[in-house]
Write a protein that holds these residues in place. Structure first.
Motif, PDB file in Angstrom:
ATOM      1  N   ARG A 149      60.300 -35.141  22.596  1.00 50.52           N
ATOM      2  CA  ARG A 149      61.075 -34.499  21.543  1.00 50.52           C
ATOM      3  C   ARG A 149      60.679 -33.025  21.447  1.00 50.52           C
ATOM      4  N   LEU A 150      61.556 -32.224  20.865  1.00 51.18           N
ATOM      5  CA  LEU A 150      61.277 -30.795  20.766  1.00 51.18           C
ATOM      6  C   LEU A 150      59.997 -30.533  19.993  1.00 51.18           C
ATOM      7  N   ASP A 151      59.777 -31.233  18.884  1.00 50.61           N
ATOM      8  CA  ASP A 151      58.559 -31.015  18.102  1.00 50.61           C
ATOM      9  C   ASP A 151      57.306 -31.307  18.924  1.00 50.61           C
ATOM     10  N   THR A 152      57.367 -32.337  19.757  1.00 49.36           N
ATOM     11  CA  THR A 152      56.215 -32.679  20.607  1.00 49.36           C
ATOM     12  C   THR A 152      55.947 -31.574  21.623  1.00 49.36           C
ATOM     13  N   LEU A 153      57.012 -31.034  22.213  1.00 52.44           N
ATOM     14  CA  LEU A 153      56.836 -29.959  23.184  1.00 52.44           C
ATOM     15  C   LEU A 153      56.332 -28.684  22.514  1.00 52.44           C
ATOM     16  N   LEU A 154      56.790 -28.416  21.303  1.00 49.87           N
ATOM     17  CA  LEU A 154      56.278 -27.255  20.577  1.00 49.87           C
ATOM     18  C   LEU A 154      54.775 -27.395  20.339  1.00 49.87           C
ATOM     19  N   THR A 155      54.354 -28.578  19.944  1.00 49.84           N
ATOM     20  CA  THR A 155      52.923 -28.822  19.726  1.00 49.84           C
ATOM     21  C   THR A 155      52.147 -28.680  21.030  1.00 49.84           C
ATOM     22  N   HIS A 156      52.670 -29.268  22.102  1.00 49.33           N
ATOM     23  CA  HIS A 156      51.985 -29.204  23.403  1.00 49.33           C
ATOM     24  C   HIS A 156      51.775 -27.758  23.845  1.00 49.33           C
ATOM     25  N   PHE A 157      52.772 -26.914  23.648  1.00 45.96           N
ATOM     26  CA  PHE A 157      52.686 -25.530  24.110  1.00 45.96           C
ATOM     27  C   PHE A 157      52.157 -24.582  23.028  1.00 45.96           C
ATOM     28  N   ALA A 158      51.728 -25.131  21.886  1.00 48.59           N
ATOM     29  CA  ALA A 158      51.201 -24.331  20.779  1.00 48.59           C
ATOM     30  C   ALA A 158      52.205 -23.267  20.323  1.00 48.59           C
ATOM     31  N   ILE A 159      53.470 -23.652  20.284  1.00 52.21           N
ATOM     32  CA  ILE A 159      54.530 -22.778  19.783  1.00 52.21           C
ATOM     33  C   ILE A 159      54.686 -23.056  18.288  1.00 52.21           C
ATOM     34  N   PRO A 160      54.603 -22.051  17.433  1.00 52.73           N
ATOM     35  CA  PRO A 160      54.702 -22.295  15.985  1.00 52.73           C
ATOM     36  C   PRO A 160      56.033 -22.939  15.603  1.00 52.73           C
ATOM     37  N   MET A 161      55.965 -23.883  14.684  1.00 55.93           N
ATOM     38  CA  MET A 161      57.175 -24.524  14.167  1.00 55.93           C
ATOM     39  C   MET A 161      57.909 -23.543  13.254  1.00 55.93           C
ATOM     40  N   PRO A 162      59.177 -23.257  13.500  1.00 53.95           N
ATOM     41  CA  PRO A 162      59.879 -22.310  12.636  1.00 53.95           C
ATOM     42  C   PRO A 162      60.130 -22.923  11.260  1.00 53.95           C
ATOM     43  N   PRO A 163      60.108 -22.108  10.210  1.00 59.47           N
ATOM     44  CA  PRO A 163      60.341 -22.647   8.861  1.00 59.47           C
ATOM     45  C   PRO A 163      61.739 -23.226   8.689  1.00 59.47           C
ATOM     46  N   ASP A 164      62.698 -22.738   9.472  1.00 60.80           N
ATOM     47  CA  ASP A 164      64.066 -23.244   9.372  1.00 60.80           C
ATOM     48  C   ASP A 164      64.428 -24.133  10.558  1.00 60.80           C
ATOM     49  N   ARG A 165      63.453 -24.931  10.983  1.00 63.34           N
ATOM     50  CA  ARG A 165      63.700 -25.924  12.033  1.00 63.34           C
ATOM     51  C   ARG A 165      64.902 -26.772  11.633  1.00 63.34           C
ATOM     52  N   HIS A 166      65.744 -27.105  12.617  1.00 67.48           N
ATOM     53  CA  HIS A 166      67.016 -27.812  12.434  1.00 67.48           C
ATOM     54  C   HIS A 166      68.142 -26.896  11.977  1.00 67.48           C
ATOM     55  N   ARG A 167      67.927 -25.592  12.047  1.00 71.08           N
ATOM     56  CA  ARG A 167      69.044 -24.654  12.039  1.00 71.08           C
ATOM     57  C   ARG A 167      69.264 -24.227  13.482  1.00 71.08           C
ATOM     58  N   ALA A 168      70.509 -23.965  13.845  1.00 59.98           N
ATOM     59  CA  ALA A 168      70.837 -23.776  15.253  1.00 59.98           C
ATOM     60  C   ALA A 168      70.089 -22.608  15.893  1.00 59.98           C
ATOM     61  N   LEU A 169      70.055 -21.448  15.228  1.00 58.87           N
ATOM     62  CA  LEU A 169      69.399 -20.294  15.845  1.00 58.87           C
ATOM     63  C   LEU A 169      67.908 -20.508  15.983  1.00 58.87           C
ATOM     64  N   ALA A 170      67.266 -21.070  14.959  1.00 61.80           N
ATOM     65  CA  ALA A 170      65.833 -21.340  15.049  1.00 61.80           C
ATOM     66  C   ALA A 170      65.534 -22.308  16.188  1.00 61.80           C
ATOM     67  N   ASP A 171      66.355 -23.332  16.333  1.00 61.68           N
ATOM     68  CA  ASP A 171      66.119 -24.306  17.396  1.00 61.68           C
ATOM     69  C   ASP A 171      66.373 -23.705  18.776  1.00 61.68           C
ATOM     70  N   VAL A 172      67.367 -22.824  18.882  1.00 60.72           N
ATOM     71  CA  VAL A 172      67.606 -22.136  20.145  1.00 60.72           C
ATOM     72  C   VAL A 172      66.399 -21.270  20.515  1.00 60.72           C
ATOM     73  N   GLU A 173      65.857 -20.558  19.548  1.00 64.12           N
ATOM     74  CA  GLU A 173      64.744 -19.659  19.852  1.00 64.12           C
ATOM     75  C   GLU A 173      63.500 -20.409  20.313  1.00 64.12           C
ATOM     76  N   VAL A 174      63.192 -21.547  19.671  1.00 60.40           N
ATOM     77  CA  VAL A 174      62.002 -22.283  20.111  1.00 60.40           C
ATOM     78  C   VAL A 174      62.280 -23.065  21.393  1.00 60.40           C
ATOM     79  N   THR A 175      63.514 -23.512  21.602  1.00 66.35           N
ATOM     80  CA  THR A 175      63.850 -24.147  22.875  1.00 66.35           C
ATOM     81  C   THR A 175      63.705 -23.142  24.012  1.00 66.35           C
TER      82      THR A 175
END
Length: 231
Positions: A149-175
């Motif tokens: 899942r995206l959250d798991t990959l963010l944790t694995h790569f130590a990418i900060p979780m955006p405060p507006d996770r599940h908004r399209a632009l925020a999810d595009v940026e972390v993807t």
């Protein structure tokens, strides 16, 4: 020669795309927000070449529900003046220009591919673009994670979780950040020495590019469509 030295890779624009949607009972998911981020790999680094985001007014049978609000923060009030799918997706589609090579990038590309295909009358250029799916790419490069899942990959790569996770632009940026790290790892993988190999491992063919008789099959033919516009 590694993946990012392949001329086919460096001349391709990778467009990370994400939709938020409602899922009305008895109907397929309906888009309510879209974001796209266009990227090129040049001179050893990633360069943003364009971005787009828009709310999309849902049909009456697929209203924004309290569940949607709880997940994304989007409320029904925000859609009173939102553009229709024809306007929002038409505007995005118009940003693709003839003669450029594109691949879409998405986390769990089947979801985005399905939404785009069902809206293809509004975005015919977009609907002909194939995908790179970050999930099979991550499974190939970092086996053994508990899930992809995206959250798991963010944790694995130590990418900060955006405060507006599940908004399209925020999810595009972390993807996009996940994609950057996967491509950096792919550059050292002998099985991913060029773009064709990347597409073989993680490519998903747009439904509009599948032969009509193949509609029941989930093919993974990695070729780009002949018409490849630019955002």
């Amino acid at each position: 020669m590694g993946l990012t030295a392949d001329p086919a890779f460096t001349t391709t624009s990778f467009v990370v795309i994400d939709f938020e949607a409602t899922t009305p009972k008895g109907h397929p998911a309906q888009p309510i927000e879209v974001a796209a981020l266009a990227l090129r790999h040049r001179h050893g680094d990633w360069e943003e070449t364009g971005r787009s985001t828009s709310l999309i007014c849902p049909p009456a049978f697929a209203p924004v529900t309290p569940l949607t609000t709880a997940q994304s923060g989007l409320t029904a009030e925000q859609f009173k003046h939102a553009p229709t799918p024809a306007v929002a997706l038409g505007a995005l589609d118009a940003r693709f220009a003839t003669g450029r090579r594109y691949l879409l990038v998405a986390q769990h590309a089947a979801t985005e591919a399905g939404l785009i295909h069902r809206q293809r009358e509004h975005c015919p250029n977009l609907a002909r673009l194939n995908f790179i799916d970050t999930i099979p790419l991550a499974k190939h490069l970092i086996p053994g994670l508990p899930d992809y899942r995206l959250d798991t990959l963010l944790t694995h790569f130590a990418i900060p979780m955006p405060p507006d996770r599940h908004r399209a632009l925020a999810d595009v940026e972390v993807t996009a950040q996940v994609f950057f790290r996967l491509i950096a790892a792919a550059d050292h993988d002998p099985q991913l020495s060029d773009l064709a190999a990347l597409e073989k491992v993680a490519g998903r063919t747009a439904k509009s590019n599948l032969p009509a008789q193949g509609g029941l099959f989930d093919l993974e033919t990695p070729s780009n469509p002949s018409y490849q516009p630019e955002p």
